[in-house]
Design a protein around this motif. Structure first.
Motif, PDB file in Angstrom:
ATOM      1  N   THR A   1      -7.738  12.029  47.992  1.00 52.40           N
ATOM      2  CA  THR A   1      -8.513  10.782  47.978  1.00 52.40           C
ATOM      3  C   THR A   1      -8.491  10.075  49.330  1.00 52.40           C
ATOM      4  OG1 THR A   1      -6.596   9.589  47.084  1.00 52.40           O
ATOM      5  CG2 THR A   1      -8.212  10.437  45.506  1.00 52.40           C
ATOM      6  N   LEU A   2      -7.512  10.428  50.182  1.00 51.28           N
ATOM      7  CA  LEU A   2      -7.423   9.790  51.496  1.00 51.28           C
ATOM      8  C   LEU A   2      -8.642  10.078  52.353  1.00 51.28           C
ATOM      9  CD1 LEU A   2      -5.620   8.162  53.478  1.00 51.28           C
ATOM     10  CD2 LEU A   2      -4.692  10.350  54.258  1.00 51.28           C
ATOM     11  N   VAL A   3      -9.219  11.270  52.206  1.00 50.05           N
ATOM     12  CA  VAL A   3     -10.348  11.654  53.055  1.00 50.05           C
ATOM     13  C   VAL A   3     -11.698  11.308  52.436  1.00 50.05           C
ATOM     14  CG1 VAL A   3      -9.057  13.516  54.125  1.00 50.05           C
ATOM     15  CG2 VAL A   3     -10.410  13.994  52.093  1.00 50.05           C
ATOM     16  N   LEU A   4     -11.702  10.739  51.232  1.00 52.13           N
ATOM     17  CA  LEU A   4     -12.961  10.387  50.589  1.00 52.13           C
ATOM     18  C   LEU A   4     -13.650   9.248  51.328  1.00 52.13           C
ATOM     19  CD1 LEU A   4     -12.018  10.432  46.786  1.00 52.13           C
ATOM     20  CD2 LEU A   4     -13.600  11.977  47.941  1.00 52.13           C
ATOM     21  N   PRO A   5     -14.966   9.306  51.501  1.00 53.33           N
ATOM     22  CA  PRO A   5     -15.703   8.169  52.070  1.00 53.33           C
ATOM     23  C   PRO A   5     -15.603   6.952  51.150  1.00 53.33           C
ATOM     24  CG  PRO A   5     -17.051  10.162  52.062  1.00 53.33           C
ATOM     25  CD  PRO A   5     -15.850  10.451  51.224  1.00 53.33           C
ATOM     26  N   SER A   6     -15.926   5.800  51.684  1.00 52.15           N
ATOM     27  CA  SER A   6     -15.749   4.551  50.943  1.00 52.15           C
ATOM     28  C   SER A   6     -16.640   4.451  49.718  1.00 52.15           C
ATOM     29  CB  SER A   6     -16.015   3.356  51.872  1.00 52.15           C
ATOM     30  OG  SER A   6     -17.317   3.435  52.422  1.00 52.15           O
ATOM     31  N   HIS A   7     -17.746   5.217  49.672  1.00 54.50           N
ATOM     32  CA  HIS A   7     -18.660   5.088  48.539  1.00 54.50           C
ATOM     33  C   HIS A   7     -18.168   5.847  47.309  1.00 54.50           C
ATOM     34  CE1 HIS A   7     -19.935   9.047  50.031  1.00 54.50           C
ATOM     35  NE2 HIS A   7     -20.425   9.251  48.822  1.00 54.50           N
ATOM     36  N   VAL A   8     -17.122   6.653  47.449  1.00 51.89           N
ATOM     37  CA  VAL A   8     -16.615   7.456  46.334  1.00 51.89           C
ATOM     38  C   VAL A   8     -15.322   6.831  45.819  1.00 51.89           C
ATOM     39  CG1 VAL A   8     -15.827   9.728  45.582  1.00 51.89           C
ATOM     40  CG2 VAL A   8     -17.617   9.539  47.330  1.00 51.89           C
ATOM     41  N   LYS A   9     -15.245   6.579  44.525  1.00 53.90           N
ATOM     42  CA  LYS A   9     -14.046   6.022  43.910  1.00 53.90           C
ATOM     43  C   LYS A   9     -13.059   7.145  43.605  1.00 53.90           C
ATOM     44  CE  LYS A   9     -16.330   2.027  41.811  1.00 53.90           C
ATOM     45  NZ  LYS A   9     -16.625   1.297  40.551  1.00 53.90           N
ATOM     46  N   GLY A  10     -11.831   6.974  44.081  1.00 52.83           N
ATOM     47  CA  GLY A  10     -10.830   8.027  43.953  1.00 52.83           C
ATOM     48  C   GLY A  10     -10.535   8.425  42.522  1.00 52.83           C
ATOM     49  N   GLU A  11     -10.392   7.456  41.628  1.00 49.19           N
ATOM     50  CA  GLU A  11     -10.063   7.770  40.234  1.00 49.19           C
ATOM     51  C   GLU A  11     -11.187   8.548  39.577  1.00 49.19           C
ATOM     52  OE1 GLU A  11      -7.309   7.454  38.594  1.00 49.19           O
ATOM     53  OE2 GLU A  11      -6.292   6.586  40.321  1.00 49.19           O
ATOM     54  N   THR A  12     -12.415   8.145  39.822  1.00 54.39           N
ATOM     55  CA  THR A  12     -13.563   8.865  39.262  1.00 54.39           C
ATOM     56  C   THR A  12     -13.610  10.289  39.788  1.00 54.39           C
ATOM     57  OG1 THR A  12     -14.838   6.817  39.078  1.00 54.39           O
ATOM     58  CG2 THR A  12     -16.077   8.879  39.043  1.00 54.39           C
ATOM     59  N   TRP A  13     -13.368  10.448  41.068  1.00 56.12           N
ATOM     60  CA  TRP A  13     -13.391  11.766  41.700  1.00 56.12           C
ATOM     61  C   TRP A  13     -12.335  12.671  41.081  1.00 56.12           C
ATOM     62  CZ3 TRP A  13     -10.586  15.298  44.439  1.00 56.12           C
ATOM     63  CH2 TRP A  13     -11.296  16.204  45.231  1.00 56.12           C
ATOM     64  N   MET A  14     -11.130  12.140  40.864  1.00 55.71           N
ATOM     65  CA  MET A  14     -10.061  12.934  40.281  1.00 55.71           C
ATOM     66  C   MET A  14     -10.387  13.340  38.852  1.00 55.71           C
ATOM     67  SD  MET A  14      -7.781  13.430  42.611  1.00 55.71           S
ATOM     68  CE  MET A  14      -6.450  14.062  41.588  1.00 55.71           C
ATOM     69  N   ARG A  15     -10.968  12.437  38.074  1.00 53.58           N
ATOM     70  CA  ARG A  15     -11.330  12.771  36.693  1.00 53.58           C
ATOM     71  C   ARG A  15     -12.373  13.893  36.655  1.00 53.58           C
ATOM     72  NH1 ARG A  15     -10.790   7.093  35.673  1.00 53.58           N
ATOM     73  NH2 ARG A  15     -13.027   6.788  36.018  1.00 53.58           N
ATOM     74  N   LEU A  16     -13.297  13.864  37.599  1.00 51.17           N
ATOM     75  CA  LEU A  16     -14.299  14.927  37.664  1.00 51.17           C
ATOM     76  C   LEU A  16     -13.661  16.267  38.027  1.00 51.17           C
ATOM     77  CD1 LEU A  16     -17.194  13.026  39.452  1.00 51.17           C
ATOM     78  CD2 LEU A  16     -17.254  13.968  37.138  1.00 51.17           C
ATOM     79  N   ALA A  17     -12.666  16.238  38.897  1.00 54.09           N
ATOM     80  CA  ALA A  17     -11.967  17.472  39.267  1.00 54.09           C
ATOM     81  C   ALA A  17     -11.245  18.054  38.056  1.00 54.09           C
ATOM     82  CB  ALA A  17     -10.976  17.198  40.393  1.00 54.09           C
TER      83      ALA A  17
ATOM     84  N   ALA B   1     -10.956  24.237  48.344  1.00 53.25           N
ATOM     85  CA  ALA B   1     -12.304  23.870  47.906  1.00 53.25           C
ATOM     86  C   ALA B   1     -12.399  22.365  47.650  1.00 53.25           C
ATOM     87  CB  ALA B   1     -12.675  24.646  46.643  1.00 53.25           C
ATOM     88  N   LEU B   2     -11.385  21.790  47.011  1.00 55.71           N
ATOM     89  CA  LEU B   2     -11.402  20.356  46.703  1.00 55.71           C
ATOM     90  C   LEU B   2     -11.301  19.513  47.972  1.00 55.71           C
ATOM     91  CD1 LEU B   2      -9.204  20.159  43.480  1.00 55.71           C
ATOM     92  CD2 LEU B   2     -11.686  19.901  43.664  1.00 55.71           C
ATOM     93  N   GLN B   3     -10.530  19.972  48.930  1.00 56.83           N
ATOM     94  CA  GLN B   3     -10.428  19.232  50.194  1.00 56.83           C
ATOM     95  C   GLN B   3     -11.767  19.195  50.922  1.00 56.83           C
ATOM     96  OE1 GLN B   3      -7.211  21.304  52.105  1.00 56.83           O
ATOM     97  NE2 GLN B   3      -5.629  20.024  51.179  1.00 56.83           N
ATOM     98  N   GLU B   4     -12.483  20.316  50.911  1.00 56.56           N
ATOM     99  CA  GLU B   4     -13.800  20.353  51.545  1.00 56.56           C
ATOM    100  C   GLU B   4     -14.773  19.447  50.792  1.00 56.56           C
ATOM    101  OE1 GLU B   4     -16.888  21.630  54.216  1.00 56.56           O
ATOM    102  OE2 GLU B   4     -14.713  21.338  54.270  1.00 56.56           O
TER     103      GLU B   4
END
Length: 260
Positions: free
Chosen positions: A27-43, A67-70
């Motif tokens: 989540t550290l490398v995610l751009p500001s428009h992406v919510k970390g919790e939402t991203w993790m749930r999708l993963a 793959a997830l880091q990219e």
């Protein structure tokens, strides 16, 4: 071992657990428009909804993390049409889709329309470098024939047109040949050929249009610096009290961050 025990072991030691352990790194490398919790749930959801993906990730968790880091670096949501997680052999491959490339172009804010089309043998297509945009006429209800090429361009906010990119069938075949496992029945080149052609031409468009929100921030930062230089220094006389020992404990100025 019982099914319940297997499920607990998978939960505690499987790919989900590994992803969870590296949550901060991802989540550290995610751009500001992406919510970390939402991203993790999708993963997690992508893993749970695809048993073959889960099995491959269990055998090779390192490929899943790569793959997830990219995916995170590009600012996409995992397991969507923007970024596919594909089990291939003994590893998980992260594949950016056509939609993902276009999203990155739109995200920069400089382009208001991205035009990308596949050209088929029976279409009417005309373009030369002196033309602003190609002429492409399609009979949607007739046999259009085989794919012979594709083109893409962007329309900027002021209505001007970016460079027009045109690719032919030999170039498409070359890109496909260089793609690992492109003849495999599970390859995107087999399952979604038109989408891969569109992705290929959109990638060729990338050098000619901004593709990141960071571009917008840099433009704003540069504009502010230019404005500050034009305004010149504005220094007002300030009364300063005699120095004390407390003055030497100052940790220095805090560097500010421009917030979009």
């Amino acid at each position: 071992m019982s099914e319940i025990s297997n499920a607990i072991a998978t939960r505690d030691n499987g790919p989900e657990a590994i992803v969870r352990q590296h949550k901060d790194d991802l989540t550290l490398v995610l751009p500001s428009h992406v919510k970390g919790e939402t991203w993790m749930r999708l993963a997690y959801g992508a893993l749970r909804s695809n048993p073959q993906l889960m099995q491959t990730a269990t055998r090779n968790p390192g490929s899943l993390m790569t793959a997830l880091q990219e995916c995170a670096r590009l600012g996409h949501e995992p397991g969507t049409e923007s970024f596919y997680l594909v089990p291939f052999g003994n590893e998980v491959q992260g594949i950016e889709g056509y939609r993902g490339v276009v999203e990155r172009i739109y995200r920069a804010g400089a382009v208001k329309v991205v035009k990308a089309e596949v050209v088929r043998q029976n279409d009417v297509f005309d373009y030369d470098p002196d033309m602003e945009r190609p002429v492409h006429k399609v009979d949607w209800f007739a046999d259009r024939g085989d794919v012979i090429g594709a083109y893409a361009y962007g329309i900027f906010q002021d209505g001007s047109t970016s460079r027009v990119v045109v690719i032919d069938r030999p170039y498409i075949d070359k890109v496909r040949k260089e793609s690992r496992g492109s003849d495999n029945p599970k390859s995107p080149w087999v399952k979604w050929f038109d989408q891969m052609v569109l992705k290929t031409v959109a990638r060729r468009l990338e050098p000619w249009v901004p593709t990141s929100t960071e571009w917008r921030k840099e433009q704003m930062r540069a504009a502010q610096e230019v404005a500050a230089e034009k305004a010149g220094p504005t220094v007002e006389p300030v009364y300063r009290a005699p120095a004390t020992h407390e003055d030497f404990n100052d940790e220095g100025p805090i560097e500010g961050e421009l917030v979009d």
